[in-house]
Design a protein around this motif. Structure first.
Motif, short mmCIF file in Angstrom:
data_model
loop_
_atom_site.label_atom_id
_atom_site.label_comp_id
_atom_site.label_asym_id
_atom_site.label_seq_id
_atom_site.Cartn_x
_atom_site.Cartn_y
_atom_site.Cartn_z
N TYR A 96 58.48 31.28 49.64
CA TYR A 96 57.70 31.81 48.65
C TYR A 96 56.50 31.63 49.37
O TYR A 96 55.25 31.95 49.59
N ALA A 97 56.04 30.07 50.09
CA ALA A 97 54.45 29.86 50.84
C ALA A 97 54.35 30.50 51.12
O ALA A 97 53.15 30.86 51.77
N CYS A 98 55.37 30.70 52.46
CA CYS A 98 54.98 31.61 54.05
C CYS A 98 54.78 32.99 53.69
O CYS A 98 53.72 33.67 54.05
N ASP A 99 55.38 33.50 52.37
CA ASP A 99 55.03 34.82 52.07
C ASP A 99 53.43 34.81 51.92
O ASP A 99 52.38 35.67 51.22
N LEU A 100 53.33 33.90 50.61
CA LEU A 100 51.78 33.64 50.38
C LEU A 100 51.02 33.53 51.00
O LEU A 100 49.28 34.23 51.52
N ALA A 101 51.18 32.65 52.22
CA ALA A 101 50.12 32.44 53.50
C ALA A 101 50.10 33.24 54.07
O ALA A 101 48.42 34.33 54.80
N GLU A 102 50.75 34.95 54.38
CA GLU A 102 50.97 36.19 55.07
C GLU A 102 49.75 36.87 54.29
O GLU A 102 49.41 37.74 54.51
N LEU A 103 50.35 36.95 53.07
CA LEU A 103 49.55 37.63 51.96
C LEU A 103 47.60 37.58 52.30
O LEU A 103 47.61 38.34 52.16
N SER A 104 48.17 36.21 52.21
CA SER A 104 46.51 36.06 52.35
C SER A 104 45.74 36.72 53.24
O SER A 104 44.48 36.84 53.79
N GLU A 105 46.29 36.91 54.09
CA GLU A 105 45.44 37.88 55.46
C GLU A 105 45.20 38.99 55.56
O GLU A 105 44.10 39.32 55.92
N LEU A 106 45.97 39.17 54.00
CA LEU A 106 44.89 40.56 54.19
C LEU A 106 44.28 40.65 53.35
O LEU A 106 43.18 42.34 53.34
N LYS A 107 43.24 40.03 53.00
CA LYS A 107 42.73 39.53 52.33
C LYS A 107 41.82 38.81 53.51
O LYS A 107 41.17 37.35 52.55
N PRO A 108 41.12 38.93 53.92
CA PRO A 108 40.17 38.13 54.78
C PRO A 108 38.22 37.30 54.26
O PRO A 108 38.65 36.48 54.53
N GLU A 109 38.02 38.28 53.24
CA GLU A 109 37.33 37.70 52.65
C GLU A 109 37.57 36.86 51.69
O GLU A 109 36.15 35.24 51.07
N ARG A 110 38.67 36.58 51.06
CA ARG A 110 39.06 35.03 50.16
C ARG A 110 37.96 35.30 49.41
O ARG A 110 38.43 34.61 48.55
N ASN A 111 37.79 36.09 48.42
CA ASN A 111 37.28 36.17 46.88
C ASN A 111 38.46 36.96 46.16
O ASN A 111 38.13 37.62 45.52
N TRP A 112 38.98 35.47 45.86
CA TRP A 112 40.55 36.21 44.76
C TRP A 112 39.48 36.16 43.49
O TRP A 112 38.64 35.05 43.17
N LEU A 177 47.42 43.77 45.55
CA LEU A 177 47.25 42.58 46.35
C LEU A 177 47.16 41.18 45.97
O LEU A 177 48.33 40.67 45.73
N CYS A 178 46.57 41.53 44.40
CA CYS A 178 46.49 40.50 43.85
C CYS A 178 47.55 40.06 43.04
O CYS A 178 48.07 38.80 42.56
N LEU A 179 48.05 41.31 42.45
CA LEU A 179 49.33 41.32 41.55
C LEU A 179 50.83 40.69 41.95
O LEU A 179 51.47 39.46 41.85
N VAL A 180 50.59 40.85 43.90
CA VAL A 180 51.94 40.05 44.75
C VAL A 180 51.06 38.59 44.72
O VAL A 180 52.94 38.11 44.97
N ILE A 181 50.44 38.25 45.47
CA ILE A 181 50.19 37.36 44.98
C ILE A 181 50.68 36.43 44.03
O ILE A 181 50.58 34.72 44.22
N ALA A 182 49.74 37.11 42.95
CA ALA A 182 50.17 36.55 41.81
C ALA A 182 51.90 35.98 41.43
O ALA A 182 52.04 34.70 40.73
N ARG A 183 52.57 36.99 41.59
CA ARG A 183 54.07 37.39 41.57
C ARG A 183 54.46 35.88 42.18
O ARG A 183 55.66 35.27 42.06
N THR A 184 53.85 35.63 43.30
CA THR A 184 54.46 35.37 44.56
C THR A 184 54.25 33.18 44.37
O THR A 184 55.60 32.95 43.75
N ILE A 185 53.17 33.25 43.92
CA ILE A 185 52.66 31.88 43.54
C ILE A 185 53.35 31.42 42.07
O ILE A 185 53.87 30.42 41.14
N GLU A 186 53.92 33.14 41.04
CA GLU A 186 54.19 32.37 39.95
C GLU A 186 55.89 32.38 39.95
O GLU A 186 56.44 31.21 39.47
N ARG A 187 56.38 32.93 41.26
CA ARG A 187 58.01 33.02 41.36
C ARG A 187 58.46 30.81 41.88
O ARG A 187 59.26 30.21 41.59
#
Length: 212
Positions: A96-112, A177-187
């Protein structure tokens, strides 16, 4: 008096191997959170993940070797299967950490949004605690399942926002995207809870502190 037979040393080595795996997963998760928060692409994700997979396989294979070659004492089976289960849970959190890193690239400004940032910090606290209890540096004095409630609540907030069509938590419209990120961290948090509960079970025969 502790026995120091070769068989006992092999059993104890399962814990040593699991600690090494947990520390590798901790570094993996820290790198994923760093990528999430600050950007940048980690080039060796697949290599890191392959190393973790091999460490997991070594623990599983050694567990099978012990069970097939030794006459097990009654308490040994819980120990062997417990550390085998922990290795598998740790490896899944690394995936899941790999998934998280790949997903984060979809939001380069990183204003989570704030919930994502708090989930990331909570996850780092959980993996740090998991490594400490595996190493024996800390006693199991709190249920990680209770700490995991922070992740569950934030994930539920994003699900509710999506159902309601609210963009308040993601001003740029990237709620999905935020929902998928949140789900990945939750898992990832769920897998760490499973590690802590399995270690408690190995030590006490109970999965929650309230039962121990």
């Amino acid at each position: 008096m502790l026995r120091t037979s070769g068989y006992d040393r092999v059993l104890l080595n399962l814990r040593v191997m699991t600690v090494e795996l947990a520390e590798a997963v901790q570094r993996h998760l820290c790198a994923a959170i760093e990528a999430l928060e600050n950007g940048g692409t980690v080039q060796d994700w697949q290599t890191r993940d392959d190393v973790i997979d091999q460490m997991r396989d070594n623990i599983v294979n050694q567990s099978f070797d012990i069970m097939s070659l030794q006459q097990l004492r009654s308490q040994d089976l819980r120990w062997i299967l417990g550390f085998q289960r922990m290795a598998q849970e740790l490896e899944r959190s690394a995936d899941y950490a790999c998934d998280l890193a790949e997903l984060s690239e979809l939001k380069p400004e990183r204003n989570w949004p704030g919930d994502i940032q708090e989930m990331a910090k909570q996850l780092l606290r959980m993996i740090e605690h998991t490594v400490e209890i595996l190493k024996g540096d800390k006693e199991i004095l709190m249920d990680l399942a209770d700490e995991d409630d922070v992740l569950d609540e934030a994930y539920d907030n994003f699900k509710s926002a999506l159902v309601k069509g609210s963009q308040a938590r993601c001003p740029d419209g990237q709620l999905g995207l935020c929902l998928v990120i949140a789900r990945t961290i939750e898992r990832m948090g769920d897998h760490l809870v499973n590690v802590a509960e399995t270690l408690l079970y190995v030590q006490t025969g109970n999965r929650r502190l309230a039962e121990a």
